[in-house]
Design a protein around this motif. Sequence first.
Motif, PDB file in Angstrom:
ATOM      1  N   SER A 286       0.830  -1.204   0.000  1.00 61.58           N
ATOM      2  CA  SER A 286       0.000   0.000   0.000  1.00 61.58           C
ATOM      3  C   SER A 286       0.866   1.258   0.000  1.00 61.58           C
ATOM      4  CB  SER A 286      -0.929  -0.015   1.221  1.00 61.58           C
ATOM      5  OG  SER A 286      -1.878   1.026   1.147  1.00 61.58           O
ATOM      6  N   LEU A 287       1.916   1.274   0.815  1.00 56.86           N
ATOM      7  CA  LEU A 287       2.814   2.429   0.855  1.00 56.86           C
ATOM      8  C   LEU A 287       3.565   2.592  -0.466  1.00 56.86           C
ATOM      9  CD1 LEU A 287       4.235   1.944   4.473  1.00 56.86           C
ATOM     10  CD2 LEU A 287       2.726   3.793   3.704  1.00 56.86           C
ATOM     11  N   ALA A 288       3.953   1.479  -1.078  1.00 54.52           N
ATOM     12  CA  ALA A 288       4.653   1.553  -2.358  1.00 54.52           C
ATOM     13  C   ALA A 288       3.771   2.156  -3.439  1.00 54.52           C
ATOM     14  CB  ALA A 288       5.120   0.153  -2.771  1.00 54.52           C
ATOM     15  N   MET A 289       2.484   1.817  -3.425  1.00 46.38           N
ATOM     16  CA  MET A 289       1.580   2.306  -4.461  1.00 46.38           C
ATOM     17  C   MET A 289       1.316   3.798  -4.325  1.00 46.38           C
ATOM     18  SD  MET A 289       1.336  -0.309  -6.241  1.00 46.38           S
ATOM     19  CE  MET A 289       0.274   0.443  -7.463  1.00 46.38           C
ATOM     20  N   VAL A 290       1.402   4.338  -3.108  1.00 48.06           N
ATOM     21  CA  VAL A 290       1.228   5.784  -2.924  1.00 48.06           C
ATOM     22  C   VAL A 290       2.229   6.533  -3.796  1.00 48.06           C
ATOM     23  CG1 VAL A 290       1.482   7.697  -1.294  1.00 48.06           C
ATOM     24  CG2 VAL A 290       0.284   5.620  -0.597  1.00 48.06           C
ATOM     25  N   GLY A 291       3.498   6.146  -3.689  1.00 53.21           N
ATOM     26  CA  GLY A 291       4.524   6.835  -4.458  1.00 53.21           C
ATOM     27  C   GLY A 291       4.431   6.565  -5.946  1.00 53.21           C
ATOM     28  N   LEU A 292       4.194   5.308  -6.336  1.00 52.52           N
ATOM     29  CA  LEU A 292       4.194   4.956  -7.751  1.00 52.52           C
ATOM     30  C   LEU A 292       3.063   5.643  -8.498  1.00 52.52           C
ATOM     31  CD1 LEU A 292       5.572   3.282  -9.937  1.00 52.52           C
ATOM     32  CD2 LEU A 292       3.986   1.422  -9.412  1.00 52.52           C
ATOM     33  N   PHE A 293       1.844   5.631  -7.944  1.00 53.64           N
ATOM     34  CA  PHE A 293       0.725   6.292  -8.604  1.00 53.64           C
ATOM     35  C   PHE A 293       0.973   7.789  -8.721  1.00 53.64           C
ATOM     36  CE2 PHE A 293      -3.266   3.659  -9.106  1.00 53.64           C
ATOM     37  CZ  PHE A 293      -2.597   2.447  -9.123  1.00 53.64           C
ATOM     38  N   GLY A 294       1.604   8.374  -7.684  1.00 55.84           N
ATOM     39  CA  GLY A 294       1.924   9.790  -7.748  1.00 55.84           C
ATOM     40  C   GLY A 294       2.884  10.111  -8.875  1.00 55.84           C
ATOM     41  N   VAL A 295       3.891   9.258  -9.075  1.00 54.60           N
ATOM     42  CA  VAL A 295       4.847   9.470 -10.151  1.00 54.60           C
ATOM     43  C   VAL A 295       4.165   9.392 -11.505  1.00 54.60           C
ATOM     44  CG1 VAL A 295       6.835   8.446 -11.326  1.00 54.60           C
ATOM     45  CG2 VAL A 295       6.870   8.739  -8.859  1.00 54.60           C
ATOM     46  N   PHE A 296       3.329   8.376 -11.721  1.00 58.17           N
ATOM     47  CA  PHE A 296       2.617   8.273 -12.992  1.00 58.17           C
ATOM     48  C   PHE A 296       1.795   9.532 -13.261  1.00 58.17           C
ATOM     49  CE2 PHE A 296       2.782   3.426 -12.872  1.00 58.17           C
ATOM     50  CZ  PHE A 296       3.654   3.354 -13.932  1.00 58.17           C
ATOM     51  N   LEU A 297       1.103  10.025 -12.239  1.00 56.26           N
ATOM     52  CA  LEU A 297       0.240  11.193 -12.407  1.00 56.26           C
ATOM     53  C   LEU A 297       1.057  12.429 -12.768  1.00 56.26           C
ATOM     54  CD1 LEU A 297      -2.540  12.620 -12.083  1.00 56.26           C
ATOM     55  CD2 LEU A 297      -1.928  12.972  -9.683  1.00 56.26           C
ATOM     56  N   PHE A 298       2.073  12.750 -11.959  1.00 55.58           N
ATOM     57  CA  PHE A 298       2.777  14.015 -12.134  1.00 55.58           C
ATOM     58  C   PHE A 298       3.750  13.999 -13.307  1.00 55.58           C
ATOM     59  CE2 PHE A 298       1.728  14.072  -7.503  1.00 55.58           C
ATOM     60  CZ  PHE A 298       0.745  15.038  -7.615  1.00 55.58           C
ATOM     61  N   LEU A 299       4.359  12.853 -13.587  1.00 56.15           N
ATOM     62  CA  LEU A 299       5.217  12.796 -14.766  1.00 56.15           C
ATOM     63  C   LEU A 299       4.403  12.925 -16.046  1.00 56.15           C
ATOM     64  CD1 LEU A 299       8.078  10.165 -14.293  1.00 56.15           C
ATOM     65  CD2 LEU A 299       8.226  12.652 -14.398  1.00 56.15           C
ATOM     66  N   THR A 300       3.191  12.366 -16.045  1.00 57.21           N
ATOM     67  CA  THR A 300       2.328  12.505 -17.221  1.00 57.21           C
ATOM     68  C   THR A 300       2.026  13.969 -17.482  1.00 57.21           C
ATOM     69  OG1 THR A 300       1.301  10.339 -16.873  1.00 57.21           O
ATOM     70  CG2 THR A 300       0.083  11.921 -18.205  1.00 57.21           C
ATOM     71  N   TYR A 301       1.617  14.694 -16.447  1.00 56.75           N
ATOM     72  CA  TYR A 301       1.317  16.121 -16.603  1.00 56.75           C
ATOM     73  C   TYR A 301       2.576  16.919 -16.947  1.00 56.75           C
ATOM     74  CZ  TYR A 301      -3.542  15.866 -15.053  1.00 56.75           C
ATOM     75  OH  TYR A 301      -4.885  15.601 -14.965  1.00 56.75           O
ATOM     76  N   TYR A 302       3.683  16.562 -16.326  1.00 56.04           N
ATOM     77  CA  TYR A 302       4.926  17.294 -16.588  1.00 56.04           C
ATOM     78  C   TYR A 302       5.347  17.144 -18.052  1.00 56.04           C
ATOM     79  CZ  TYR A 302       9.859  18.578 -16.455  1.00 56.04           C
ATOM     80  OH  TYR A 302      11.072  19.156 -16.724  1.00 56.04           O
ATOM     81  N   LEU A 303       5.329  15.929 -18.547  1.00 54.40           N
ATOM     82  CA  LEU A 303       5.764  15.689 -19.919  1.00 54.40           C
ATOM     83  C   LEU A 303       4.855  16.368 -20.936  1.00 54.40           C
ATOM     84  CD1 LEU A 303       6.711  11.908 -19.607  1.00 54.40           C
ATOM     85  CD2 LEU A 303       8.304  13.827 -19.873  1.00 54.40           C
ATOM     86  N   GLN A 304       3.542  16.314 -20.709  1.00 59.42           N
ATOM     87  CA  GLN A 304       2.613  16.851 -21.697  1.00 59.42           C
ATOM     88  C   GLN A 304       2.382  18.353 -21.537  1.00 59.42           C
ATOM     89  OE1 GLN A 304      -0.916  14.580 -22.668  1.00 59.42           O
ATOM     90  NE2 GLN A 304      -0.047  12.702 -21.862  1.00 59.42           N
ATOM     91  N   ASN A 305       2.185  18.811 -20.300  1.00 55.98           N
ATOM     92  CA  ASN A 305       1.827  20.215 -20.099  1.00 55.98           C
ATOM     93  C   ASN A 305       3.030  21.144 -19.992  1.00 55.98           C
ATOM     94  OD1 ASN A 305      -0.732  19.227 -20.036  1.00 55.98           O
ATOM     95  ND2 ASN A 305      -1.138  19.653 -17.891  1.00 55.98           N
ATOM     96  N   ILE A 306       4.168  20.648 -19.515  1.00 57.51           N
ATOM     97  CA  ILE A 306       5.346  21.501 -19.362  1.00 57.51           C
ATOM     98  C   ILE A 306       6.316  21.333 -20.531  1.00 57.51           C
ATOM     99  CG2 ILE A 306       7.300  22.102 -17.883  1.00 57.51           C
ATOM    100  CD1 ILE A 306       4.553  22.820 -16.727  1.00 57.51           C
ATOM    101  N   LEU A 307       6.644  20.084 -20.867  1.00 60.23           N
ATOM    102  CA  LEU A 307       7.583  19.845 -21.958  1.00 60.23           C
ATOM    103  C   LEU A 307       6.897  19.771 -23.317  1.00 60.23           C
ATOM    104  CD1 LEU A 307      10.121  17.272 -20.425  1.00 60.23           C
ATOM    105  CD2 LEU A 307      10.125  19.779 -20.347  1.00 60.23           C
ATOM    106  N   GLY A 308       5.561  19.736 -23.336  1.00 61.89           N
ATOM    107  CA  GLY A 308       4.829  19.778 -24.599  1.00 61.89           C
ATOM    108  C   GLY A 308       4.783  18.466 -25.355  1.00 61.89           C
TER     109      GLY A 308
END
Length: 504
Positions: A286-308
């Motif tokens: 459960s603790l591992a999934m907290v971090g992993l899901f967060g990475v998927f969410l924020f890296l997705t937004y970072y790559l698309q919305n910030i890096l285009g």
Amino acid sequence: MSSPALSAPQHDVRRRPEAQRWWALGVIALAQLMVVLDATIVSIALPSAQRDLGLTDGSRQWVVTAYTLAFGGLLLLGGRIADLVGRKRAFIVGLVGFAAASALGGAATGPAMLFAARALQGCFAALLAPTALSLLATTFTDGRERAKAFGIFGALAGAGGGIGLLLGGVLTQYLDWRWCLYVNVAIAAAAVTGAVAFLEDRAGHRAVRFDVPGVVLGSGGLVTVVYAVSRADSDGWGSGPVVGLLAAGVVLLAVFTWWQSRATSPLLPLRIIASRAHGAPMLTLSLAMVGLFGVFLFLTYYLQNILGYSALKGGFAFLPMSACIVLTSTQVSARLLPHVAPRLLIAPGLAIAAIGMFTFTSLGTDSGYATHVLPGALLLGFGMGLVFMPVMATATSGVGPADAGITAAAVNTAQQVGGSLGTALLNTIATTSTGHYVASRLSARDGRLTAARHHAIADAGVVHGFTTAFWCAGVITLVGALTAALLVNAPSPRHRAAAVGTAA
């Protein structure tokens, strides 16, 4: 006495020929991949679906929330149904139902139809996911084979989110967003064919009885908590509805726990989660999934919305992480686990994953993928590859046949609740940090900023929010590493075999 990580569950299914067992693994893994990737594949398609169906910004979250709400809330019930009617039968029903719900969603003509289809997908996923894991646990009984099988299964569990992002990007860009749902029909059809040909299981356990009060209290509590977490994204953690729902969910789960200690045939026997052999790996997962899901969410937004990045390019950006998870699970964890205690893989794996998350805190508005994103992604993939396989193998080991389904459901519940809570918590942290950053920068200005400068400050604020969330995700993952080191006490199969030989 604790159960070893790879000890076979107690069951009475006759041992199958080796080739048939590995074909069965392919079928089980295919079904698991479908369930896991469906949590992210639709996220990539969401902007297109929103335009096509006229979803509002306020309602679009229900495309994701309807699925996670039904999935997370009904997992315990799904596991018990599998124990009652038989795992193979429940597996096939879950596949057919998931395919039908996916077809309904792909053909949606309006928001309500899509939301309903996603909720139905979640209901059948709650039956399918624990059934797949319990089938795996009862199919592979030999230590080495069990390690390899769980290595493959764990790899898909960890990499499925990234695979979903990639597949969703391909289907959305070259076909249509609806194919992100239609593709499940083809996957399910192949899995059903394989299940009929290769899976074997008892018809069911007559001793298993439905704990109706437990179903109402447990499912009601989980649904309420997951719903409260989904509301926290938009309403805030301190809002009245969110606080009230969380309090109600906690009360329901507390009463559920009390009832399980007194019920004749409990929905979730407390001995399963109370023992360190099973409860500690579930908490760690459960603790591992907290971090992993967060990475998927924020890296997705970072790559698309910030890096285009486009949806397709963003999906490909996750491919190295997913490949690293698969390779580490199958070539490292599966080879080492028969010889070492599970915590010697899980704790270092989470520590390495945390380092990868801390690496992401150096991201800026103009960071390069190869220099700033890829190193952290590879560290995260390698670390998580060491975690998923031993966690799942340990949590499901040594369980009797009547409890195999509910134990697998508890593992999936830990994974789903951890991911849901982590997504909402880290998203709130990121949003709050962004707001404070932007407000502090603009308040010090004289109001004559150009539009370009305003945009630059806004982007920098968004990235600051992401990096703050990455710090928090890394800390939570380190807590998971400490939990594994201190609480996961299952020995290696080699040590257990030596102890048995000495006793004999």
